[in-house]
Design a protein around this motif. Structure first.
Motif, mmCIF file in Angstrom:
data_model
loop_
_atom_site.group_PDB
_atom_site.id
_atom_site.type_symbol
_atom_site.label_atom_id
_atom_site.label_comp_id
_atom_site.label_asym_id
_atom_site.label_seq_id
_atom_site.Cartn_x
_atom_site.Cartn_y
_atom_site.Cartn_z
ATOM 1 N N VAL A 135 1.007 -1.165 0.012
ATOM 2 C CA VAL A 135 -0.011 0.004 -0.086
ATOM 3 C C VAL A 135 0.648 1.294 -0.120
ATOM 4 O O VAL A 135 1.872 1.007 0.137
ATOM 5 C CB VAL A 135 -1.112 -0.058 1.200
ATOM 6 C CG1 VAL A 135 -2.092 -1.004 1.308
ATOM 7 C CG2 VAL A 135 -0.330 0.110 2.459
ATOM 8 N N ASN A 136 0.309 2.376 -0.154
ATOM 9 C CA ASN A 136 0.944 3.647 -0.103
ATOM 10 C C ASN A 136 0.525 4.682 1.109
ATOM 11 O O ASN A 136 0.681 3.761 2.202
ATOM 12 C CB ASN A 136 0.369 4.412 -1.296
ATOM 13 C CG ASN A 136 0.677 3.631 -2.540
ATOM 14 O OD1 ASN A 136 0.054 3.247 -3.544
ATOM 15 N ND2 ASN A 136 2.090 3.809 -2.753
ATOM 16 N N ALA A 189 6.640 1.998 -4.749
ATOM 17 C CA ALA A 189 6.579 2.051 -6.285
ATOM 18 C C ALA A 189 7.125 0.989 -7.143
ATOM 19 O O ALA A 189 6.673 0.317 -7.868
ATOM 20 C CB ALA A 189 7.020 3.381 -7.074
ATOM 21 N N GLU A 190 8.466 0.610 -6.876
ATOM 22 C CA GLU A 190 9.276 -0.207 -7.362
ATOM 23 C C GLU A 190 8.516 -1.920 -7.029
ATOM 24 O O GLU A 190 8.320 -2.477 -7.878
ATOM 25 C CB GLU A 190 10.581 -0.392 -6.891
ATOM 26 C CG GLU A 190 11.576 -1.386 -7.620
ATOM 27 C CD GLU A 190 12.907 -1.258 -7.098
ATOM 28 O OE1 GLU A 190 13.908 -2.446 -7.236
ATOM 29 O OE2 GLU A 190 13.144 -0.377 -6.397
ATOM 30 N N LEU A 191 8.224 -2.060 -5.937
ATOM 31 C CA LEU A 191 7.513 -3.333 -5.255
ATOM 32 C C LEU A 191 6.188 -3.376 -5.926
ATOM 33 O O LEU A 191 5.914 -4.449 -6.423
ATOM 34 C CB LEU A 191 7.507 -3.335 -3.826
ATOM 35 C CG LEU A 191 8.739 -3.489 -3.198
ATOM 36 C CD1 LEU A 191 8.575 -3.209 -1.565
ATOM 37 C CD2 LEU A 191 9.092 -4.841 -3.348
ATOM 38 N N GLN A 192 5.446 -2.336 -6.016
ATOM 39 C CA GLN A 192 4.188 -2.427 -6.566
ATOM 40 C C GLN A 192 4.174 -2.803 -8.128
ATOM 41 O O GLN A 192 3.315 -3.375 -8.631
ATOM 42 C CB GLN A 192 3.238 -1.189 -6.281
ATOM 43 C CG GLN A 192 2.709 -1.039 -4.924
ATOM 44 C CD GLN A 192 2.031 0.112 -4.428
ATOM 45 O OE1 GLN A 192 2.455 1.480 -4.882
ATOM 46 N NE2 GLN A 192 0.992 0.351 -3.574
ATOM 47 N N SER A 193 5.222 -2.158 -8.682
ATOM 48 C CA SER A 193 5.377 -2.217 -10.263
ATOM 49 C C SER A 193 5.615 -4.109 -10.364
ATOM 50 O O SER A 193 5.331 -4.419 -11.450
ATOM 51 C CB SER A 193 6.246 -1.368 -10.847
ATOM 52 O OG SER A 193 5.828 -0.104 -10.689
ATOM 53 N N LEU A 194 6.437 -4.224 -9.428
ATOM 54 C CA LEU A 194 7.136 -5.694 -9.688
ATOM 55 C C LEU A 194 5.873 -6.539 -9.443
ATOM 56 O O LEU A 194 5.621 -7.505 -10.346
ATOM 57 C CB LEU A 194 8.011 -5.991 -8.577
ATOM 58 C CG LEU A 194 8.658 -7.443 -8.398
ATOM 59 C CD1 LEU A 194 9.268 -7.959 -9.562
ATOM 60 C CD2 LEU A 194 9.407 -7.804 -7.345
#
Length: 201
Positions: A74-75, A128-133
């Motif tokens: 989450v953010n 952001a990197e983990l969500q994109s992954l």
């Protein structure tokens, strides 16, 4: 009775983008009348999911790619709004065993700790990197290690933050204060009997 220690949570991830996701969205108010928390997992984000379907969009909690995910991504300021303990209950009863975010509402965080749901934080760029992954490779393996204060994703390690008192509670198995009180209920009654504002009226 000491509860099971929680040292590490591993599994695939469910990315849920957006800042300031409040508890009304996590579990709508109409579900607060339930006597138990059973079945709440099926209703997590119910209104958001319905709205997404009406627009022809698939909500992350309905996306088959993330089925069986154990880690929620989450953010910022996740779990803000009203202080309903049903919110982390709904998430946990849906199969999530840890949440990683930029930040969490203080009350949501406390309610999550009380049910054994670790919430750790990372900077926005890392999230952001983990969500994109997770979105591009949904079967990617993630592991949150509370002892080492790290999150590992596909071989890359990220340092995570968690308040030390919560971390120690998970590592020692003392994360549920209610269970600890019930285990020594005779002591609780004895102390209550000595307090004039409890037994003196």
């Amino acid at each position: 009775m000491t509860l099971p220690a929680i040292r590490r949570v591993s599994g695939t991830a469910l990315p849920l983008r957006g800042d300031d996701i409040d508890t009304d969205r996590i579990i709508p108010a109409r579900f607060l009348v339930s006597i138990t928390f059973e079945g709440l997992g099926a209703h997590a984000f119910e209104d958001d999911r319905k709205a997404a379907r009406a627009k022809g969009v698939t909500h992350a909690f309905d996306d088959a790619r993330f089925s069986g995910a154990r880690i929620l991504l989450v953010n910022r300021n996740f779990g803000c709004g009203s202080s309903r303990e049903h919110a982390p209950q709904a998430i946990a009863r849906g199969g999530i065993r840890a949440a990683i975010g930029e930040s969490f509402s203080e009350i949501f965080f406390g309610n999550a700790v009380a049910i054994g749901l670790p919430c750790v934080t990372l900077p926005r760029e890392a999230m952001a990197e983990l969500q994109s992954l997770a979105e591009s490779a949904p079967k990617s393996a993630l592991s949150v290690d509370l002892e080492a204060r790290t999150l590992t994703a596909e071989g890359k390690a990220f340092p995570v933050s968690i308040p030390e008192n919560a971390r120690e509670a998970f590592l020692s198995g003392n994360w549920d204060g209610t269970s600890m009180l019930l285990e020594r209920f005779d002591d609780v009654k004895a102390v209550a009997a000595r307090l004039p504002y409890v037994g003196g009226f």
